[in-house]
Design a protein around this motif. Structure first.
Motif, short mmCIF file in Angstrom:
data_model
loop_
_atom_site.label_atom_id
_atom_site.label_comp_id
_atom_site.label_asym_id
_atom_site.label_seq_id
_atom_site.Cartn_x
_atom_site.Cartn_y
_atom_site.Cartn_z
N GLY A 95 39.27 38.82 -1.54
CA GLY A 95 39.04 39.47 -2.88
C GLY A 95 37.86 39.90 -3.38
N VAL A 96 36.80 39.37 -2.94
CA VAL A 96 35.19 39.75 -3.35
C VAL A 96 35.06 41.15 -2.69
CG1 VAL A 96 32.86 39.41 -3.33
CG2 VAL A 96 34.43 37.58 -3.93
N ALA A 97 35.59 41.18 -1.53
CA ALA A 97 35.37 42.50 -0.70
C ALA A 97 35.96 43.57 -1.45
CB ALA A 97 35.55 42.14 0.75
N ALA A 98 37.35 43.42 -1.67
CA ALA A 98 37.93 44.69 -2.40
C ALA A 98 37.41 44.61 -3.64
CB ALA A 98 39.64 43.97 -2.55
N SER A 99 36.99 43.69 -4.51
CA SER A 99 36.22 44.44 -5.63
C SER A 99 34.92 45.20 -5.24
CB SER A 99 36.06 43.22 -6.68
OG SER A 99 37.39 42.87 -7.04
N TRP A 100 34.32 44.74 -4.37
CA TRP A 100 32.78 45.17 -4.03
C TRP A 100 32.90 46.36 -3.48
CZ3 TRP A 100 28.48 41.46 -3.86
CH2 TRP A 100 27.09 42.02 -3.75
N HIS A 101 33.79 46.73 -2.54
CA HIS A 101 33.85 47.93 -1.97
C HIS A 101 34.79 48.94 -2.69
CE1 HIS A 101 31.47 46.73 1.57
NE2 HIS A 101 32.39 45.53 1.50
N VAL A 158 38.86 38.43 -10.89
CA VAL A 158 37.67 37.75 -11.67
C VAL A 158 36.35 38.59 -11.13
CG1 VAL A 158 36.10 35.70 -11.68
CG2 VAL A 158 38.65 35.51 -11.73
N ALA A 159 36.20 38.90 -9.96
CA ALA A 159 35.12 39.51 -9.47
C ALA A 159 35.03 40.97 -10.13
CB ALA A 159 35.16 39.52 -7.87
N ARG A 160 36.01 41.72 -10.09
CA ARG A 160 35.65 43.19 -10.67
C ARG A 160 34.81 43.22 -11.92
NH1 ARG A 160 41.29 46.69 -11.04
NH2 ARG A 160 40.73 46.33 -8.84
N LEU A 163 31.19 42.32 -11.18
CA LEU A 163 30.49 43.29 -10.45
C LEU A 163 30.24 44.80 -11.30
CD1 LEU A 163 32.24 43.03 -7.10
CD2 LEU A 163 29.91 42.34 -7.70
N ALA A 164 31.00 44.84 -12.30
CA ALA A 164 30.84 46.09 -13.41
C ALA A 164 29.98 45.58 -14.40
CB ALA A 164 32.09 46.61 -13.54
N GLY A 165 29.56 44.34 -14.62
CA GLY A 165 28.78 43.89 -15.69
C GLY A 165 27.19 44.39 -15.69
N ASP A 166 26.62 44.26 -17.03
CA ASP A 166 25.16 44.74 -16.92
C ASP A 166 24.26 43.63 -16.29
OD1 ASP A 166 25.94 46.73 -18.86
OD2 ASP A 166 25.60 45.53 -20.49
N ARG A 184 24.47 34.11 -7.59
CA ARG A 184 23.80 33.94 -8.82
C ARG A 184 25.08 34.53 -9.95
NH1 ARG A 184 22.68 33.27 -13.22
NH2 ARG A 184 20.71 33.35 -14.43
N HIS A 185 25.69 35.46 -9.59
CA HIS A 185 26.56 35.82 -10.50
C HIS A 185 28.29 35.73 -10.12
CE1 HIS A 185 23.44 38.04 -12.49
NE2 HIS A 185 23.19 38.47 -11.41
N LEU A 186 28.49 35.85 -8.99
CA LEU A 186 30.05 35.67 -8.50
C LEU A 186 30.55 34.35 -8.65
CD1 LEU A 186 30.40 38.62 -6.04
CD2 LEU A 186 31.47 38.61 -8.13
N LEU A 187 29.76 33.56 -7.67
CA LEU A 187 30.19 32.05 -7.58
C LEU A 187 30.22 31.29 -8.86
CD1 LEU A 187 28.17 30.94 -4.41
CD2 LEU A 187 30.62 31.65 -4.71
#
Length: 269
Positions: A95-101, A158-160, A163-166, A184-187
């Motif tokens: 899920g994190v990889a999908a939002s990341w890439h 949740v990750a999307r 990852l797009a945040g400031d 720091r941010h995702l977990l």
């Protein structure tokens, strides 16, 4: 009034922890403290009522219901937790990889998740159970493969925005790597949601194992398992109603504890 909801949530959480803790202690220490072989048959003691020798009585084959219930709790809870945790790891990572890439990687993973979701979860477990009847690994594998999709969808959703945040953009501009962003941010954003989902998926796995045992396609006798115990005790519910009450109450307590613990996360402000 604003503090009433958190107080009620705290009471629910404590009750959930109490129920789960009681079942855990029973599952972990029960087989050792009771010290009775759950498969030991004494036909002369068939359908004995609860008493000092057997606190929950005996079944039609003279086996201790308390001993079998303790081993059944250990098996069901252990297998369900293992399947839920095993499903969580690849589900969260994908899920994190999908939002990341994004892009083609995300589309491919979403298509894979949709393909798995097109098959009902319990049917998928039944298919694996049919390949290896009565084998623990088949049920474990089927449960894990049916559960990882929920972790994938939740962690991706949740990750999307994170990852797009400031905050993440600023960290990238400062040169921080992926490990730092994840820690720091995702977990911190994923942890509360995943804790709730873990409780739900564990309860779902316990219910699935019991349902498979009831219909006779899960674990096979003489393995002590909650669903199998229910179907074994059902023909004797009139002459020995305490038999079927034992696994039903244990299953209800475990699932209720999981639901109360998961519900606490949802009402937190």
């Amino acid at each position: 009034m604003p503090v009433a909801a958190p107080r009620r949530a705290g009471r629910r959480r404590r009750l959930g922890l109490l129920l789960i803790g009681a079942v855990l202690l029973f599952a972990l220490l029960g087989p050792w403290l009771i010290g009775i072989d759950p498969a030991r048959q004494v036909l002369a003691d068939s359908l004995q009522p609860p008493g000092l020798q057997h606190l929950l009585g005996t079944d039609v084959l003279g086996r201790s219901v308390l001993a079998r219930l303790a081993h059944a709790a250990q098996l069901s809870l252990g297998l369900a937790l293992l399947a839920a945790i095993t499903a969580a790891v690849p589900g969260v990572l994908l899920g994190v990889a999908a939002s990341w890439h994004g892009g083609a990687v995300e589309r491919a993973l979403v298509m894979l998740a949709d393909a798995v979701m097109s098959v009902p979860g319990l049917l998928l477990v039944v298919l694996f159970a049919a390949l290896a009847p009565g084998q623990h690994w088949a049920l474990y594998l089927g449960l894990s493969l049916s559960l990882w999709v929920e972790y994938f969808r939740v962690s991706r959703a949740v990750a999307r925005p994170v990852l797009a945040g400031d905050a993440v953009q600023a960290s990238r501009l400062l040169g921080f790597g992926g490990a730092y962003l994840l820690r720091r941010h995702l977990l911190p954003a994923l942890a509360p949601v995943l804790a709730t989902l873990l409780a739900f998926s564990t309860a779902q796995s316990v219910l699935s194992l019991a349902a498979l045992g009831v219909v006779g396609v899960g674990l096979q006798p003489p393995t002590p398992e909650l669903g199998l115990m229910m179907i074994e005790f059902l023909p004797h519910y009139e002459e020995a109603p305490w038999l079927i009450a034992a696994p039903v109450l244990l299953l209800m307590g475990l699932v209720l504890g999981m639901m109360l613990l998961a519900g606490e996360r949802e009402v937190q402000p």
